[in-house]
Write a protein that holds these residues in place. Structure first.
Motif, PDB file in Angstrom:
ATOM      1  N   ARG A 109      -3.626 -13.323  37.173  1.00  0.00           N
ATOM      2  CA  ARG A 109      -3.508 -12.906  38.567  1.00  0.00           C
ATOM      3  C   ARG A 109      -2.103 -13.234  39.047  1.00  0.00           C
ATOM      4  O   ARG A 109      -1.700 -14.388  39.052  1.00  0.00           O
ATOM      5  N   ASP A 110      -1.391 -12.232  39.477  1.00  0.00           N
ATOM      6  CA  ASP A 110       0.000 -12.416  39.892  1.00  0.00           C
ATOM      7  C   ASP A 110       0.049 -12.947  41.321  1.00  0.00           C
ATOM      8  O   ASP A 110       0.578 -12.307  42.239  1.00  0.00           O
ATOM      9  N   THR A 111      -0.502 -14.158  41.512  1.00  0.00           N
ATOM     10  CA  THR A 111      -0.519 -14.791  42.828  1.00  0.00           C
ATOM     11  C   THR A 111       0.674 -15.723  42.970  1.00  0.00           C
ATOM     12  O   THR A 111       1.191 -16.256  41.985  1.00  0.00           O
ATOM     13  N   ALA A 112       1.101 -15.929  44.219  1.00  0.00           N
ATOM     14  CA  ALA A 112       2.290 -16.749  44.476  1.00  0.00           C
ATOM     15  C   ALA A 112       2.016 -18.213  44.143  1.00  0.00           C
ATOM     16  O   ALA A 112       0.929 -18.737  44.372  1.00  0.00           O
ATOM     17  N   MET A 113       3.026 -18.876  43.596  1.00  0.00           N
ATOM     18  CA  MET A 113       2.979 -20.306  43.314  1.00  0.00           C
ATOM     19  C   MET A 113       4.160 -20.986  43.993  1.00  0.00           C
ATOM     20  O   MET A 113       5.262 -20.424  44.024  1.00  0.00           O
ATOM     21  N   ASP A 114       3.920 -22.193  44.536  1.00  0.00           N
ATOM     22  CA  ASP A 114       5.066 -22.991  44.954  1.00  0.00           C
ATOM     23  C   ASP A 114       5.561 -23.786  43.748  1.00  0.00           C
ATOM     24  O   ASP A 114       5.017 -23.678  42.648  1.00  0.00           O
ATOM     25  N   TRP A 115       6.583 -24.602  43.922  1.00  0.00           N
ATOM     26  CA  TRP A 115       7.203 -25.243  42.763  1.00  0.00           C
ATOM     27  C   TRP A 115       6.261 -26.234  42.091  1.00  0.00           C
ATOM     28  O   TRP A 115       6.302 -26.396  40.861  1.00  0.00           O
ATOM     29  N   ARG A 116       5.412 -26.897  42.873  1.00  0.00           N
ATOM     30  CA  ARG A 116       4.472 -27.856  42.274  1.00  0.00           C
ATOM     31  C   ARG A 116       3.439 -27.141  41.411  1.00  0.00           C
ATOM     32  O   ARG A 116       3.129 -27.594  40.296  1.00  0.00           O
ATOM     33  N   GLU A 117       2.908 -26.039  41.903  1.00  0.00           N
ATOM     34  CA  GLU A 117       1.940 -25.274  41.112  1.00  0.00           C
ATOM     35  C   GLU A 117       2.604 -24.711  39.852  1.00  0.00           C
ATOM     36  O   GLU A 117       1.999 -24.699  38.771  1.00  0.00           O
ATOM     37  N   TYR A 118       3.822 -24.246  39.995  1.00  0.00           N
ATOM     38  CA  TYR A 118       4.550 -23.697  38.841  1.00  0.00           C
ATOM     39  C   TYR A 118       4.774 -24.788  37.792  1.00  0.00           C
ATOM     40  O   TYR A 118       4.582 -24.572  36.591  1.00  0.00           O
ATOM     41  N   ALA A 119       5.175 -25.977  38.255  1.00  0.00           N
ATOM     42  CA  ALA A 119       5.419 -27.084  37.327  1.00  0.00           C
ATOM     43  C   ALA A 119       4.140 -27.501  36.618  1.00  0.00           C
ATOM     44  O   ALA A 119       4.145 -27.779  35.410  1.00  0.00           O
ATOM     45  N   ARG A 120       3.029 -27.545  37.352  1.00  0.00           N
ATOM     46  CA  ARG A 120       1.759 -27.907  36.709  1.00  0.00           C
ATOM     47  C   ARG A 120       1.381 -26.893  35.647  1.00  0.00           C
ATOM     48  O   ARG A 120       0.878 -27.262  34.572  1.00  0.00           O
ATOM     49  N   ALA A 121       1.605 -25.625  35.926  1.00  0.00           N
ATOM     50  CA  ALA A 121       1.279 -24.582  34.946  1.00  0.00           C
ATOM     51  C   ALA A 121       2.145 -24.723  33.694  1.00  0.00           C
ATOM     52  O   ALA A 121       1.648 -24.609  32.565  1.00  0.00           O
ATOM     53  N   VAL A 122       3.438 -24.977  33.877  1.00  0.00           N
ATOM     54  CA  VAL A 122       4.348 -25.154  32.730  1.00  0.00           C
ATOM     55  C   VAL A 122       3.910 -26.334  31.878  1.00  0.00           C
ATOM     56  O   VAL A 122       3.819 -26.246  30.644  1.00  0.00           O
ATOM     57  N   LEU A 123       3.609 -27.459  32.517  1.00  0.00           N
ATOM     58  CA  LEU A 123       3.231 -28.668  31.775  1.00  0.00           C
ATOM     59  C   LEU A 123       1.894 -28.496  31.073  1.00  0.00           C
ATOM     60  O   LEU A 123       1.735 -28.894  29.905  1.00  0.00           O
ATOM     61  N   LEU A 124       0.912 -27.906  31.756  1.00  0.00           N
ATOM     62  CA  LEU A 124      -0.399 -27.701  31.141  1.00  0.00           C
ATOM     63  C   LEU A 124      -0.295 -26.773  29.947  1.00  0.00           C
ATOM     64  O   LEU A 124      -0.854 -27.053  28.864  1.00  0.00           O
ATOM     65  N   PHE A 125       0.406 -25.664  30.115  1.00  0.00           N
ATOM     66  CA  PHE A 125       0.563 -24.704  29.026  1.00  0.00           C
ATOM     67  C   PHE A 125       1.258 -25.346  27.827  1.00  0.00           C
ATOM     68  O   PHE A 125       0.868 -25.144  26.674  1.00  0.00           O
ATOM     69  N   SER A 126       2.279 -26.134  28.081  1.00  0.00           N
ATOM     70  CA  SER A 126       3.037 -26.758  26.996  1.00  0.00           C
ATOM     71  C   SER A 126       2.219 -27.834  26.294  1.00  0.00           C
ATOM     72  O   SER A 126       2.283 -27.971  25.064  1.00  0.00           O
ATOM     73  N   LEU A 127       1.443 -28.592  27.042  1.00  0.00           N
ATOM     74  CA  LEU A 127       0.583 -29.604  26.431  1.00  0.00           C
ATOM     75  C   LEU A 127      -0.451 -28.963  25.516  1.00  0.00           C
ATOM     76  O   LEU A 127      -0.683 -29.434  24.388  1.00  0.00           O
ATOM     77  N   LEU A 128      -1.076 -27.894  25.979  1.00  0.00           N
ATOM     78  CA  LEU A 128      -2.074 -27.206  25.159  1.00  0.00           C
ATOM     79  C   LEU A 128      -1.430 -26.601  23.917  1.00  0.00           C
ATOM     80  O   LEU A 128      -2.000 -26.642  22.824  1.00  0.00           O
ATOM     81  N   GLY A 129      -0.229 -26.031  24.084  1.00  0.00           N
ATOM     82  CA  GLY A 129       0.469 -25.464  22.933  1.00  0.00           C
ATOM     83  C   GLY A 129       0.799 -26.513  21.889  1.00  0.00           C
ATOM     84  O   GLY A 129       0.644 -26.288  20.679  1.00  0.00           O
ATOM     85  N   ALA A 130       1.245 -27.695  22.338  1.00  0.00           N
ATOM     86  CA  ALA A 130       1.555 -28.782  21.400  1.00  0.00           C
ATOM     87  C   ALA A 130       0.297 -29.256  20.684  1.00  0.00           C
ATOM     88  O   ALA A 130       0.321 -29.522  19.475  1.00  0.00           O
ATOM     89  N   LEU A 131      -0.796 -29.359  21.399  1.00  0.00           N
ATOM     90  CA  LEU A 131      -2.053 -29.807  20.790  1.00  0.00           C
ATOM     91  C   LEU A 131      -2.535 -28.819  19.731  1.00  0.00           C
ATOM     92  O   LEU A 131      -2.919 -29.216  18.616  1.00  0.00           O
ATOM     93  N   LEU A 132      -2.497 -27.531  20.046  1.00  0.00           N
ATOM     94  CA  LEU A 132      -2.953 -26.520  19.088  1.00  0.00           C
ATOM     95  C   LEU A 132      -2.064 -26.493  17.844  1.00  0.00           C
ATOM     96  O   LEU A 132      -2.560 -26.360  16.719  1.00  0.00           O
ATOM     97  N   LEU A 133      -0.758 -26.621  18.023  1.00  0.00           N
ATOM     98  CA  LEU A 133       0.153 -26.615  16.879  1.00  0.00           C
ATOM     99  C   LEU A 133      -0.048 -27.861  16.022  1.00  0.00           C
ATOM    100  O   LEU A 133       0.012 -27.798  14.788  1.00  0.00           O
ATOM    101  N   TYR A 134      -0.307 -28.979  16.656  1.00  0.00           N
ATOM    102  CA  TYR A 134      -0.582 -30.214  15.905  1.00  0.00           C
ATOM    103  C   TYR A 134      -1.830 -30.044  15.047  1.00  0.00           C
ATOM    104  O   TYR A 134      -1.823 -30.358  13.850  1.00  0.00           O
ATOM    105  N   VAL A 135      -2.902 -29.521  15.643  1.00  0.00           N
ATOM    106  CA  VAL A 135      -4.154 -29.338  14.897  1.00  0.00           C
ATOM    107  C   VAL A 135      -3.965 -28.352  13.751  1.00  0.00           C
ATOM    108  O   VAL A 135      -4.457 -28.566  12.637  1.00  0.00           O
ATOM    109  N   LEU A 136      -3.244 -27.267  13.993  1.00  0.00           N
ATOM    110  CA  LEU A 136      -3.029 -26.259  12.956  1.00  0.00           C
ATOM    111  C   LEU A 136      -2.334 -26.861  11.737  1.00  0.00           C
ATOM    112  O   LEU A 136      -2.702 -26.567  10.587  1.00  0.00           O
TER     113      LEU A 136
END
Length: 563
Positions: free
Chosen positions: A53-80
């Motif tokens: 959903r292309d909804t507006a984010m302020d900087w805090r929401e954007y930062a949380r999304a970046v950190l969450l996405f990166s944490l999940l990516g690191a976890l999946l790559l570690y498991v692989l």
């Protein structure tokens, strides 16, 4: 050697400069958060397919999304990596990667560092290379570009908290920019001889009458995004010095150009987004000036050769050839070393541990400047914009005016974020290096003592904290100590910078845009380019000069003194 180098440098900068405007035009709509009308229907379908959903984010929401996405990516790559031995597309039957190495690699590729403490062809299955490493090459690059786009919007927008949507930005950058460019470059590289195969090995007859087994794999597809995304992780341990990754002089030139292509284009995109293209050219001018000076100095250092070999009647006119591929020579290797360390790209076509002391120092210093001399995709631009804010702040103090940049007042909060961005990386580099050289586990990884051993450690932490990924190969870093400590430096060096950059963007977007006044300092001319370049050099010199004096400078003096 120097004649060949300067002709190559001139050709490289000419082609790069010609690419800036078309790349900027391609990037500007993505930076603005807009989609061309002809793609609007496809874009809506794409976002629906991805569940975005292309909804507006302020900087805090954007930062949380970046950190969450990166944490999940690191976890999946570690498991692989840990379970690759039980998964398909593993023709070499490679087993699980050790826990500390898997952690380091996962953090490395998610943070766009691509530091490699392992031999790729011997450690990673084809599935891990493609589904894990190559995918993160795309996603980490897209994340960096997205953050740069947010900072552009912070300067361009006024009295709003809307900085766009991370998920939409990530999708559009990956699909509209990185995927088509990577496909095109992969085909070009494959046409030059870069391997692209499902096979694991190929037996060949040698000239001596024996048989040699060559390692193959899907190399060209990973090579393309490794370069365009300023990632740097090689399919083979020798990286772009390997003939299956970088076969000839044309492929070498294209690889260097690919590393700078998006970072240079983002400068022009910035000018388009803020409504003054001269601003983008000023940033490009500062980056180009610093790069040409540093690359030329590096080449001059390599042209001197090694005095110990020169004394044995070695041909000094060809420069220092230790650790370099003869098909590129000292000229092509010197330029590649400057390009890959100026950008946050760890790709190498020569062994940096074999550079002359001053050549290695300049490669190290380009990283220590904060990877802002073109820098990584996205990270180079937002790093240079942080220095631009610092430059106008210093200029404002000198003339007694409230500093402004592009009509936005630079106040206390903005300068706190700038200070965090600028000081974090040096703190990680210097503290990490100090810890390594006073601990038994850190000293155990050194192949050399004295000044060069210290340079190996300093280079490693400079590379990790600035998300570069290249290394002085004399350091045995695939140990629990270095995997853990360098992994922490990579994570903090990436996301410890991204969060204050996003906070800076949010603060700027909430401000009014002041009309230009007669007393405002122009930020698009030669004076500003000089001031911006000076700010970058001043911070780099004052921060790292004592450490560099203990390492490469001391080694240079000892070498030329004959000791």
């Amino acid at each position: 050697m120097l004649t060949a180098f300067f002709w190559l440098l001139a050709l490289f900068m000419a082609v790069l400069t010609l690419s800036v405007r078309p790349m900027g035009a391609w990037l500007a709509p993505l930076a603005s958060g807009q989609v061309p009308a002809r793609l609007a229907e496809f874009d809506r379908a794409l976002l629906r397919l991805m569940g975005v959903r292309d909804t507006a984010m302020d900087w805090r929401e954007y930062a949380r999304a970046v950190l969450l996405f990166s944490l999940l990516g690191a976890l999946l790559l570690y498991v692989l990596q840990r379970v690759q031995g039980w998964l398909p597309l593993n023709p070499g039957q490679r087993g699980a990667v050790t826990a500390d190495s898997a952690f380091n690699t996962a953090v490395s590729f998610v943070s766009n560092t691509n530091w490699q403490g392992y031999a790729g062809e011997a450690s990673m299955s084809h599935l891990t290379q493609m589904l894990g490493l190559t995918v993160q090459n795309f996603l980490s690059a897209a994340t960096g570009i997205a953050v740069a786009c947010v900072l552009m919007r912070g300067f361009a927008r006024r009295e709003t908290s809307n900085l766009g949507n991370f998920w939409a930005d990530l999708t559009r950058i990956s699909v509209y920019l990185l995927a088509p460019l990577s496909l095109l470059l992969a085909l070009v590289l494959a046409s030059q001889g870069v391997v692209q195969s499902w096979a694991a090995t190929l037996p060949v007859a040698t000239l001596a009458g024996g048989e040699q087994t060559l390692t193959l794999g899907p190399v060209a597809s990973q090579e393309a995004i490794k370069l365009l995304g300023t990632n740097g992780g090689g399919f083979f341990n020798a990286n772009s010095a390997h003939p299956f990754e970088n076969p000839n002089e044309l492929s070498n030139f294209l690889q260097m150009l690919a590393i700078f292509l998006i970072p240079a284009g983002l400068c022009h995109a910035f000018g388009r987004v803020v409504g003054d293209r001269r601003q983008g050219w000023a940033l490009y001018g500062a980056m180009a000036l610093l790069f040409v000076l540093a690359a030329s100095a590096l080449a001059l250092a390599e042209a001197q050769g090694n005095p110990l070999l020169n004394a044995l009647s070695a041909d000094a006119s060809v420069g220092s050839l230790e650790g370099k591929e003869l098909r590129f020579g000292a000229a092509g290797s010197s330029l590649f070393a400057a390009v890959t360390t100026a950008a946050s790209c760890g790709a190498v076509n020569a062994m940096h541990d074999s550079l002359t002391p001053l050549g290695g120092m300049l490669a190290m210093w380009l990283m220590q400047l904060g990877e802002v001399v073109f820098g990584g995709v996205g990270s180079g631009l937002y790093g240079m914009l942080v220095f631009a804010v610092l430059a106008v702040f210093v200029a404002g103090l000198m003339v007694g005016r409230t500093p402004e940049y592009l009509g936005k007042k630079i106040e206390a909060f903005e300068m706190k974020m700038v200070a965090l961005v600028i000081l974090l990386s040096p703190a990680l580099v210097l503290l990490g290096s100090a810890l390594a050289v006073v601990s038994q586990a850190g000293l155990a990884g050194l192949a050399n003592g004295g000044a060069h051993g210290f340079s190996e450690v300093l280079y490693a932490f400079s590379s990790a904290a600035n998300n570069n990924g290249s290394a002085f190969a004399g350091l045995s870093a695939n140990t629990p100590f270095y995997n853990g400590l360098l992994g922490a430096a990579m994570w903090l060096g990436r996301f410890g910078v991204i969060v204050p950059v996003l906070a800076l963007a949010g603060a700027l977007a909430a401000k009014k845009t002041l009309p230009p006044s007669a007393g405002a300092m122009p930020t698009h001319g030669g004076l500003f380019i000089g001031l911006l370049s000076g700010a970058v050099l001043m911070v780099g010199a004052l921060t790292y000069l004592p450490a560099l004096a203990l390492g490469p400078m001391a080694e240079h003096l000892a070498l030329w003194a004959g000791r």
